[in-house]
Design a protein around this motif. Sequence first.
Motif, short mmCIF file in Angstrom:
data_model
loop_
_atom_site.label_atom_id
_atom_site.label_comp_id
_atom_site.label_asym_id
_atom_site.label_seq_id
_atom_site.Cartn_x
_atom_site.Cartn_y
_atom_site.Cartn_z
N VAL A 43 0.84 -1.20 0.00
CA VAL A 43 0.00 0.00 0.00
C VAL A 43 0.88 1.25 0.00
O VAL A 43 0.58 2.22 -0.70
N ALA A 44 1.96 1.23 0.74
CA ALA A 44 2.87 2.37 0.79
C ALA A 44 3.52 2.64 -0.57
O ALA A 44 3.68 3.80 -0.97
N LYS A 68 -4.49 1.55 -14.51
CA LYS A 68 -4.46 0.17 -15.02
C LYS A 68 -3.04 -0.35 -15.20
O LYS A 68 -2.75 -1.49 -14.86
N ALA A 69 -2.17 0.47 -15.75
CA ALA A 69 -0.83 -0.01 -16.10
C ALA A 69 0.13 -0.03 -14.92
O ALA A 69 0.91 -0.98 -14.78
N PRO A 85 -4.68 -10.01 2.13
CA PRO A 85 -5.88 -9.87 2.96
C PRO A 85 -6.89 -8.91 2.32
O PRO A 85 -6.51 -7.99 1.58
N ASN A 86 -8.15 -9.13 2.60
CA ASN A 86 -9.21 -8.29 2.01
C ASN A 86 -9.03 -6.82 2.39
O ASN A 86 -9.34 -5.94 1.58
N THR A 87 -8.55 -6.54 3.59
CA THR A 87 -8.36 -5.14 3.97
C THR A 87 -7.31 -4.46 3.10
O THR A 87 -7.45 -3.30 2.73
N THR A 88 -6.26 -5.19 2.74
CA THR A 88 -5.23 -4.63 1.86
C THR A 88 -5.78 -4.42 0.46
O THR A 88 -5.55 -3.38 -0.16
N LEU A 89 -6.53 -5.39 -0.04
CA LEU A 89 -7.13 -5.25 -1.37
C LEU A 89 -8.12 -4.09 -1.41
O LEU A 89 -8.16 -3.33 -2.38
N ASP A 90 -8.91 -3.94 -0.35
CA ASP A 90 -9.86 -2.82 -0.29
C ASP A 90 -9.14 -1.48 -0.27
O ASP A 90 -9.57 -0.53 -0.92
N LYS A 91 -8.03 -1.39 0.45
CA LYS A 91 -7.27 -0.14 0.50
C LYS A 91 -6.65 0.18 -0.86
O LYS A 91 -6.66 1.33 -1.30
N ASP A 93 -7.86 -0.76 -3.77
CA ASP A 93 -8.98 -0.32 -4.61
C ASP A 93 -9.38 1.12 -4.29
O ASP A 93 -9.65 1.92 -5.19
N GLN A 94 -9.40 1.45 -3.02
CA GLN A 94 -9.77 2.81 -2.61
C GLN A 94 -8.77 3.83 -3.16
O GLN A 94 -9.16 4.88 -3.67
#
Length: 105
Positions: A43-44, A68-69, A85-91, A93-94
């Motif tokens: 995320v960072a 996208k790229a 983890p879903n929380t990482t994927l959600d972040k 996406d956000q």
Amino acid sequence: MCPESQEVISGVSGIQQTCDLDRYIGMPVFQKRLNKETFGDVVARVSARMAGWKGRVLSMAGRLTLTKAVLSAIPIHSMSTIVLPNTTLDKLDQLSRSFLWGSDG
């Protein structure tokens, strides 16, 4: 393996011995339970990459192309070996959505 053998191998090979592996090829070596902090660096990296871009001056097509790229390519190495983890994927996406739609968040 006995400690004497480890020291001999370390001395002959010139490789320092360690018990804490931390990372290998950019991926954390898991010696503990996985949680959202384990993948905080993914995320960072996405956030750091976005910080250099001026989303307000790019067209929607430009923001979409970058999202996208580039942004979607950063976590691929991590996701090739383990399910994030879903929380990482959600972040992630956000962050992508906020950049795409020009949010300052």
